[in-house]
Design an enzyme around this catalytic site. Structure first.
Site, PDB file in Angstrom:
ATOM      1  N   GLU A  54      41.549  35.895   9.039  1.00 50.63           N
ATOM      2  CA  GLU A  54      40.211  36.408   8.763  1.00 50.63           C
ATOM      3  C   GLU A  54      40.136  36.960   7.346  1.00 50.63           C
ATOM      4  OE1 GLU A  54      41.723  36.575  11.570  1.00 50.63           O
ATOM      5  OE2 GLU A  54      40.291  35.935  13.074  1.00 50.63           O
ATOM      6  N   ASP A  75      48.220  46.019   4.063  1.00 47.91           N
ATOM      7  CA  ASP A  75      47.592  47.168   3.414  1.00 47.91           C
ATOM      8  C   ASP A  75      48.277  47.410   2.064  1.00 47.91           C
ATOM      9  OD1 ASP A  75      46.569  49.631   2.695  1.00 47.91           O
ATOM     10  OD2 ASP A  75      46.579  50.414   4.745  1.00 47.91           O
TER      11      ASP A  75
END
Lengths: 414, 298
Positions: B271, B195
């Site tokens: 991913e 993040d």
């Protein structure tokens, strides 16, 4: 009318001077005890009144050093800010949270609202023994301070989980926005202790997430180990003078832990709850929305001290009692006594190796009492310290908040 | 329409939760064992198959917002100390009857493992080494759990690449890493597409900070490697700056990166990494070696 209690006390035992903080003031009293009288004379020898306006003045202090041009600009900003904040914040509260004396030479105070560290040199040859060395604004609210072994640096732990060092002497202030922490937890720090082993220094930090960390110092980026054993927040750590390898710690748990901090070993723990049962009041219940059928009164340890012969004094938040424990053979910690008091003590400090002072939370009577360890039994003394004064306040509403340790407790809302 | 979808999602997740409960600790060795239904009180739910067929989970049912506040007191489960950690639930095939414990320790940690793409590849790359993914988001963690269960089931007859050496747990690595791992236990730590926490004010919430790096240095052994990859250049520069400034880490060269298998895996298999590739975005990699503890330190 009542006297404002001292929210923090500290003692310089070499000179029998008691330092007390109420609201944003510090007062120092010298206690002269004549052998024949139980009423010693308490003479004021020092004082300090914090006049900094929280939140905005500190920024101007730092800017001032940079030069005159910035100053004017800051002043207008400040005026704007001040105008703004008067509408939002009606009454800024001033508050000194902790007082600590190091080697009878320095007094370090932490202020709550404007997040500063205030360092004084103690010099009794001056009319006012508190010589202000510096007032260092911090990035976040400080919660605990310590000093390294040669007293060169004040070590500050804050609510954001970081630890900073501030040079004790030297006029230069650091810009709090560019200060770099020497270590940090992703948690709220609650206590910091500097200590030594084999000539090497170590730094111990305790946090709200049950951790006690032992790091090297000054290379504090090398963690030596963690001490695991608490199930709730840790709020207080103490290394007994007589056995510097040991550590006593407490917080939101029912028990006090004994460690060998250097070897990273848990040694023993002792339960407090059964001895505190007579002293719980409404204050100790969990907030209503967290109350369940299995809720029990909550214990919050606010201070741990040691006297001679391995005696440990534990102050639990807002109970009319002082607990006495004892470390035996460096391998056990046992309960000895729960001394019943007329009123809770806000803070305690070691007076000499067999006695302590406590600051009373009482509507009347002396602000400070002395307790003495006599053949292993802690007793209140009849020494009246009536000369030690703070200020009169109209009511309890005007008293700074005295109990806040239990607010560290984690509540499962999720 | 939205409500209907939501309902479907709920049902799917409930069914998967039952499967998880039943199979999480299973070794998939004996068909008889696994075909047991979950605890009998769920007689009404016959929705989940009682055969050994465990499908790969579908990601769309596990979506969760990408951010989580690492400072908040989530009701997390974490061991009181590394001694108190029960790894047998996570690596049942490694359970040793005699020692009543798993026979080896986790050596590779994927911090913020997301949907587990890297973890799955690590399983094959290091079949002898236990790898752990840590993820703070509940539903994403459950997805990875279900994925591992399905893979273990699918490859249960494989002697080596049977996914028994990977596992995942929900945790806050920023707060509780030392509760899980001993000093020097890890050889590799991955930080893939963390993040970015763009706001200045939130920088302490970043997974790489100079203070947190000291904790990573503690759980890493000498010579252990920190792998970072991100598609946000600012974050890459930030991570490099902090790792370079930290006295316990030294950057590994581009040549080293080229020859390292894990860098390739990290580049291709997560991913997030695949998404960035699809969108033709840039990816930045930086790897750092954990230096020896200074002689005057303990």
């Amino acid at each position: 009318m009542m006297k404002h209690p001292f929210q923090s006390v500290a003692v310089d035992s070499s000179t029998s001077c008691i330092f007390g903080a109420f609201k944003n003031h510090i007062r120092v009293f010298k206690v002269d005890r004549k052998p024949t009288s139980s009423v010693p004379s308490c003479t004021p020898v020092g004082s300090w009144d914090d006049e900094v306006i929280p939140n905005y003045q500190q920024t101007t202090e730092v800017k001032k050093q940079e030069g005159g041009d910035a100053e004017a600009e800051v002043k207008t900003k400040k005026a704007k800010k001040a105008k703004k904040s008067t509408t939002v914040v009606p009454q800024p509260t001033f508050y000194i949270r902790t007082l600590d004396i190091f080697s009878d030479k320095y007094l370090v105070a932490t202020t709550d609202n404007d997040k500063s560290i205030v360092i004084f040199e103690i010099d009794y040859s001056k009319p006012n023994c508190l010589v202000l060395l510096k007032r260092q604004p911090m990035p976040k609210r400080p919660c605990s301070v310590s000093m390294d072994s040669n007293l060169q640096n004040v070590v500050v732990a804050d609510k954001f989980g970081d630890v900073y060092t501030i040079p004790t002497v030297g006029e230069l202030l650091q810009d709090e926005k560019t200060m770099n922490p020497i270590l940090g937890h992703v948690s709220m720090l609650t206590d910091v202790l500097m200590t030594e082993k084999n000539g090497k220094q170590f730094i111990l930090t305790a946090d709200r997430d049950e951790h006690i960390r032992v790091s090297n110092y000054p290379k504090s980026y090398v963690v030596k180990q963690w001490l695991f054993g608490h199930n709730e927040y840790v709020s207080s750590m103490h290394i007994p003078n007589s056995s510097p390898d040991l550590l006593v710690s407490g917080g939101g748990d029912d028990f006090i832990c004994l460690w060998n901090w250097y070897e990273g070993k848990f040694i023993d723990k002792v339960d407090l709850r059964e001895h505190l049962n007579p002293f719980f009041k409404d204050f100790h219940n969990a907030p209503e929305r967290f109350l369940t059928e299995s809720s029990v009164p909550e214990i919050s340890v606010s201070k741990i001290l040691s006297l001679l012969d391995g005696y440990i004094i534990v102050l639990v938040e807002n109970v009319n009692s002082l607990l006495v424990l004892k470390i035996e053979n460096k391998s056990k910690i046992v309960f000895k006594q729960a001394l019943t008091l007329h009123n809770p003590l806000v803070d305690i400090s070691v007076y000499n190796d067999s006695s302590i002072v406590g600051s009373n939370d009482a509507d009347e009577g002396d602000l400070v009492s002395i307790f003495e360890l006599d053949n292993g039994i802690l007793k209140p003394t009849d020494i009246s310290l009536a000369g030690i004064e703070s200020i009169e306040v109209e009511s309890r509403k005007e008293v700074s908040s005295l109990w806040y340790v239990n607010s560290l407790r984690k509540r499962s809302e999720h | 329409m939205a409500e209907l979808k939501d309902n479907k999602r709920k049902l799917y997740r409930k069914e998967k939760a039952e499967t998880r409960k039943a199979f999480k600790q299973a070794r998939f060795e004996d068909d008889q064992q696994i075909s047991a239904t979950p605890s009998g009180d769920e007689s009404g739910s016959n929705s989940f198959s009682t055969t050994t067929e465990v499908d790969l989970p579908r990601k769309r049912f596990y979506r969760q917002r990408a951010h989580s506040n690492p400072f908040s007191d989530h009701s997390l489960e974490y061991p009181r100390s590394p001694d108190a950690m029960d790894w047998t639930k996570l690596y049942p095939a490694y359970y040793n009857e005699e020692s009543k414990d798993v026979q080896s320790r986790v050596e590779i940690a994927d911090i913020g493992c997301g949907y587990g793409g890297l973890l799955i590849n690590l399983a094959a790359e290091f079949p002898q080494i236990l790898c752990l993914g840590m993820e703070i988001r509940v539903q994403v963690t459950q997805y990875v759990e279900d994925r591992i269960i399905a893979l273990r089931n699918k490859y249960k007859d494989e002697p080596k690449k049977n996914f028994q050496n990977i596992s995942v747990l929900r945790g806050n690595a920023m707060k509780f890493l030392p509760n899980f791992f001993y000093k020097g236990q890890l050889s590799k730590m991955f930080f893939c597409f963390p993040d970015p926490h763009f706001k200045q004010r939130k920088h302490k919430a970043r997974i790489i900070t100079n203070t947190l790096l000291s904790e990573y240095a503690y759980v890493l052994r000498e010579g252990g490697v920190v792998y970072t990859i991100t598609d946000v250049e600012d974050l890459h520069l930030w991570m490099v700056k902090h790792l370079e400034e930290h006295p316990m880490f030294e950057r590994l060269s581009k040549d080293w990166e080229k020859q390292d298998k894990c860098v390739q895996l990290m580049w291709n298999s997560t991913e997030e990494g695949q998404k960035v590739s699809r969108n033709k975005g840039n990816k930045w990699v930086a790897c750092f070696k954990r230096l020896p503890t200074p002689e005057d330190c303990e």
